[in-house]
Write an enzyme that holds these catalytic residues in place. Structure first.
Site, PDB file in Angstrom:
ATOM      1  N   ASP A  26       0.863  -1.178   0.000  1.00  0.00           N
ATOM      2  CA  ASP A  26       0.000   0.000   0.000  1.00  0.00           C
ATOM      3  C   ASP A  26       0.897   1.225   0.000  1.00  0.00           C
ATOM      4  OD1 ASP A  26      -2.626   1.386   0.397  1.00  0.00           O
ATOM      5  OD2 ASP A  26      -1.579   2.075   2.180  1.00  0.00           O
ATOM      6  N   GLU A  72      -1.495  -1.264  -5.868  1.00  0.00           N
ATOM      7  CA  GLU A  72      -2.683  -0.605  -6.389  1.00  0.00           C
ATOM      8  C   GLU A  72      -2.264   0.273  -7.553  1.00  0.00           C
ATOM      9  OE1 GLU A  72      -6.162   0.614  -3.621  1.00  0.00           O
ATOM     10  OE2 GLU A  72      -4.275   0.885  -2.586  1.00  0.00           O
ATOM     11  N   ASP A 108      -3.033   1.543   6.933  1.00  0.00           N
ATOM     12  CA  ASP A 108      -2.243   1.191   5.762  1.00  0.00           C
ATOM     13  C   ASP A 108      -1.986  -0.317   5.693  1.00  0.00           C
ATOM     14  OD1 ASP A 108      -2.154   3.841   5.058  1.00  0.00           O
ATOM     15  OD2 ASP A 108      -0.250   4.221   6.068  1.00  0.00           O
TER      16      ASP A 108
END
Ligand SMILES: [Zn+2]
Length: 413
Positions: free
Chosen positions: A194, A278, A360
């Site tokens: 992340d 991501e 996170d």
């Protein structure tokens, strides 16, 4: 696997060599600007594009005439500059077509004139280039000393070209080489990453890479220097001096950012078999002004770019998770979605199963789960690369909690 990669390192030049390099950079800049003007002239007169080959012939003819000073530099410098211009136009035309098709919202990027005010620029040389452990030999420039020993590969590579560039008073050489890369079998774990603003990256195994925030820390000093520059008389010596100081500081910021990114991406690519990240909509996020500076400072898109090419070198796989997947809002334990989660909430508290953990980390655990469901985009960018990757192992702070590790194993299995 045969890969093309670049090695960039700083040159240790004497005054004579600096002068020679400045001349080469000047010749490259002149050729680029001359060709850009010439192309526009010809296009207005005939409606046709002229390319590097033709322009180079024209420039060579003028060497015997009014451009005799070009004899002082390697013929590669202007020639490669003309090729750069060709590429600039190709990119521009491609973007024009995309724009016509409605697939592009940004600018088409028509080639601009190069100016000495933004640094002396660079030039590319091809031909006979020899590399030694502490020096590099280039056409016309001779043997140039390097500041770092044994970084450039001496044997086992085919040198394609060398680019010499200047930044804030420092001179660098970047060599592009073709080399054989044995891709190792990578048996590391699956990891979700992340990327964030608070911490640069949080891994699903609990590791947190703190954000160096190079720009933020130097922002005050940058602001002051910017003010100094604008207060000095335009065109004056003092303004140039202040501008140079400012450029040096920006150079430091850029170097620090590069270093951190290279260390993190290399460690990931070498030690993990599957890396899930991501696919953030960076340009969209940059429009959000509050986040913009923090995000640009971290260098998200560069992170992704490096990870993709390094994964292909070290036998790992990158999975890009859907950019609209609500990784932060979903509970990594049971899948409950917290619709009210705000950016300022640093802890995720699940109302359904009661799990409480770092925001996170929760996102990273969710991202890691996507490893199985999506397998496209792996090594999408292949073996192309630019930039310097140093093989320095990073000592990462071990902050993995026992609870999250157990969770990770469950998710991976
Ligand atoms: Zn839950």
């Amino acid at each position: 696997m045969l890969i093309t990669r670049a090695y960039k390192t700083e040159l240790d030049l004497n005054d004579e060599q600096v002068t020679a390099c400045k001349k080469h950079a000047g010749a490259a800049r002149f050729a680029y600007n001359w060709a850009l003007a010439r192309r526009q002239e010809v296009y207005q007169a005939t409606g046709k594009s002229v390319w590097a080959m033709e322009l180079h012939r024209e420039l060579n003819a003028r060497k015997k005439d009014d451009l005799a000073w070009l004899y002082e530099v390697s013929k590669c410098a202007p020639q490669e500059a003309l090729r750069n211009l060709d590429n600039a136009f190709r990119h521009c035309f491609r973007r024009c077509q995309l724009k016509k098709a409605g697939k592009l919202k940004g600018k088409v990027g028509f080639p601009k004139l190069k100016t000495k005010k933004k640094g002396l620029g660079s030039f590319r040389l091809t031909g006979s280039i020899a590399i030694f452990s502490d020096a590099i030999q280039l056409p016309r420039l001779g043997r140039l000393r390097l500041k770092e020993r044994d970084y450039l590969p001496v044997a086992g590579v085919k040198v394609l070209s060398a680019t010499v560039s200047e930044q804030a008073g420092h001179w660098y050489v970047s060599i592009q080489v073709e080399q054989e890369q044995a891709v190792p079998a990578n048996s590391g774990p699956v990891v979700g990453v992340d990327l964030g603003v608070k911490a640069l990256a949080t891994f699903s195994d609990g590791t947190v890479i703190p954000n160096p925030r190079p720009l933020r820390r130097r922002l005050k000093k940058l602001k002051r220097l910017h003010r100094v520059v604008s207060r000095r008389t335009k065109g004056g010596k003092n303004r140039r001096k202040a501008a140079r100081q400012l450029a040096t500081l920006y150079g430091k910021v850029a170097n620090q950012r590069k270093n951190t990114l290279h260390q993190v991406t290399t460690t990931l690519a070498k030690t993990k078999s599957v890396i899930v990240i991501e696919d953030l909509n960076v340009s969209g996020m940059l429009k959000n002004h509050h986040l913009a500076q923090a995000i640009a400072d971290v260098g998200f898109s560069e992170f992704k770019r490096q990870l993709l090419y390094k994964a292909s070198w070290y036998g790992s796989r990158v999975v890009l998770a859907d950019r609209w997947y609500a990784s932060s809002k979903t509970c990594s334990g049971c899948g409950w979605v917290d619709e009210n989660l705000r950016l300022s909430d640093r802890t995720f508290r699940c109302q359904q199963c009661g799990q409480t953990l770092d925001r996170d980390l929760n996102a990273a655990l969710n991202v890691a789960k996507l490893a199985g469901s999506r397998s496209d985009n792996a090594n999408a960018c292949g073996a192309s690369s630019a930039g310097r990757s140093r093989k320095v192992p990073v000592k990462l702070p071990a902050k993995a909690g026992a609870k999250s590790r157990k969770k990770q194993e469950r998710n991976a299995g």
